[in-house]
Design a protein around this motif. Structure first.
Motif, PDB file in Angstrom:
ATOM      1  N   ILE A  96      27.329 -17.443  22.607  1.00 21.39           N
ATOM      2  CA  ILE A  96      27.359 -17.971  21.517  1.00 21.39           C
ATOM      3  C   ILE A  96      29.092 -17.659  20.406  1.00 21.39           C
ATOM      4  O   ILE A  96      29.503 -16.969  21.025  1.00 21.39           O
ATOM      5  CB  ILE A  96      26.450 -17.258  20.008  1.00 21.39           C
ATOM      6  N   ASN A  99      29.632 -17.978  15.239  1.00 24.99           N
ATOM      7  CA  ASN A  99      28.663 -17.622  14.819  1.00 24.99           C
ATOM      8  C   ASN A  99      28.973 -17.412  13.406  1.00 24.99           C
ATOM      9  O   ASN A  99      29.185 -16.765  13.131  1.00 24.99           O
ATOM     10  CB  ASN A  99      28.525 -16.371  15.367  1.00 24.99           C
ATOM     11  N   ARG A 100      27.835 -18.530  12.938  1.00 20.62           N
ATOM     12  CA  ARG A 100      28.387 -18.484  11.357  1.00 20.62           C
ATOM     13  C   ARG A 100      29.424 -18.675  11.129  1.00 20.62           C
ATOM     14  O   ARG A 100      30.443 -18.474  10.538  1.00 20.62           O
ATOM     15  CB  ARG A 100      27.997 -17.144  10.707  1.00 20.62           C
ATOM     16  N   ASP A 104      33.559 -16.219  18.127  1.00 21.98           N
ATOM     17  CA  ASP A 104      33.971 -14.777  18.955  1.00 21.98           C
ATOM     18  C   ASP A 104      34.651 -14.653  20.015  1.00 21.98           C
ATOM     19  O   ASP A 104      34.487 -15.449  21.124  1.00 21.98           O
ATOM     20  CB  ASP A 104      32.431 -14.920  19.411  1.00 21.98           C
ATOM     21  N   PHE A 135      27.427 -23.102  14.255  1.00 24.25           N
ATOM     22  CA  PHE A 135      26.871 -22.677  15.782  1.00 24.25           C
ATOM     23  C   PHE A 135      27.652 -23.404  16.831  1.00 24.25           C
ATOM     24  O   PHE A 135      27.703 -24.310  16.838  1.00 24.25           O
ATOM     25  CB  PHE A 135      25.913 -21.803  15.558  1.00 24.25           C
ATOM     26  N   ILE A 137      27.380 -22.775  21.211  1.00 24.13           N
ATOM     27  CA  ILE A 137      26.985 -22.325  21.756  1.00 24.13           C
ATOM     28  C   ILE A 137      27.121 -23.065  23.114  1.00 24.13           C
ATOM     29  O   ILE A 137      26.987 -24.238  23.745  1.00 24.13           O
ATOM     30  CB  ILE A 137      25.260 -22.841  21.598  1.00 24.13           C
ATOM     31  N   ASN A 176      19.427 -10.222  21.395  1.00 23.84           N
ATOM     32  CA  ASN A 176      20.076 -11.227  19.675  1.00 23.84           C
ATOM     33  C   ASN A 176      19.045 -10.486  18.314  1.00 23.84           C
ATOM     34  O   ASN A 176      19.007 -10.989  17.539  1.00 23.84           O
ATOM     35  CB  ASN A 176      18.582 -12.391  20.266  1.00 23.84           C
ATOM     36  N   ARG A 179      21.616  -9.554  17.408  1.00 28.45           N
ATOM     37  CA  ARG A 179      23.075 -10.766  16.535  1.00 28.45           C
ATOM     38  C   ARG A 179      22.722 -10.508  15.174  1.00 28.45           C
ATOM     39  O   ARG A 179      23.304 -10.449  14.032  1.00 28.45           O
ATOM     40  CB  ARG A 179      22.384 -10.896  16.917  1.00 28.45           C
TER      41      ARG A 179
END
Length: 219
Positions: A96, A99-100, A104, A135, A137, A176, A179
């Motif tokens: 990811i 993320n939101r 990252d 998001f 990925i 996960n 997370r």
């Protein structure tokens, strides 16, 4: 004239053989090829080229390793279907990157993925601003999957959620759980409330917007 006929004959033979091999290895889009798939395809192609360009090389000497590579790839695919750990080892895990709405940088460094790569792939998906991304990925194939922020009637972006796999092939995904700031104990307790006591019988379990999706293994 004879050498040219030999080249034509070998080209047709290996063209048909490669079509059969790739068909038996399964349907995969080019963008979805794993590193292992790519290596095997290149090796098969190189073996065919050598056999076509060098008439002194016996056809059987090229066909045997090509067929052997095909069976190795099929066996590896079967093992990957049965073992999540093996699949992660061979294909790698998705990362990811956003993320939101937050980038990252640690995940980017682990994947040796820079901001130029990110911006390029976002532009390819017609994403004008990172601010519109909820998001992003980075898949194991190297492609970028993007989920944009939801918009209400006034076109104001708002936060959404992403499907988080918590159990795959009967194995709990600890990373996960971290997370979403949950624990192994929390997951087991929630599953027991829903009547699922044996984690190993669960083929897939995901968590999104506070709701579980659970699929049991075929019995």
């Amino acid at each position: 004239m004879e050498p040219y006929l030999t080249i034509v004959f070998r080209t047709i033979i290996f063209y048909i053989l490669i079509l059969i091999i790739f068909r038996m290895m399964g349907k995969r889009e080019i963008g979805e090829l794993s590193i292992l798939d790519l290596v095997v395809f290149i090796m098969i192609g190189e073996l065919a080229v050598v056999a076509i360009e060098r008439p002194n090389v016996r056809v059987l000497h090229a066909i045997v390793p090509m067929v052997l590579l095909m069976f190795i790839q099929i066996i590896m695919a079967i093992i990957s279907l049965k073992s999540k750990r093996f699949r992660d080892l061979v294909d790698g895990k998705p990362s990811i990157i956003i993320n939101r709405g937050k980038i990252d940088e640690v995940a980017m460094r682990k994947q040796r993925y820079n901001f130029d790569d990110l911006m390029t792939q976002l532009r390819e998906k017609d994403i004008r601003s990172i601010a519109d991304v909820e998001f992003a990925i980075l898949e194991s194939s190297g492609s970028l999957s993007v989920i944009e922020k939801l918009k209400n009637s006034n076109e104001v972006p708002k936060q959404g959620d992403i499907t988080i796999p918590l159990i795959i092939d009967g194995s709990i995904e600890e990373e996960n759980l971290k997370r979403i700031n949950k624990t192994n104990l929390w997951l087991r307790q929630e599953l027991k409330k829903k009547g699922y006591r044996d984690v190993k019988k669960i083929s897939f379990c995901s968590y999104e917007n506070g709701k579980f999706f659970i699929d049991l293994q075929d019995e």
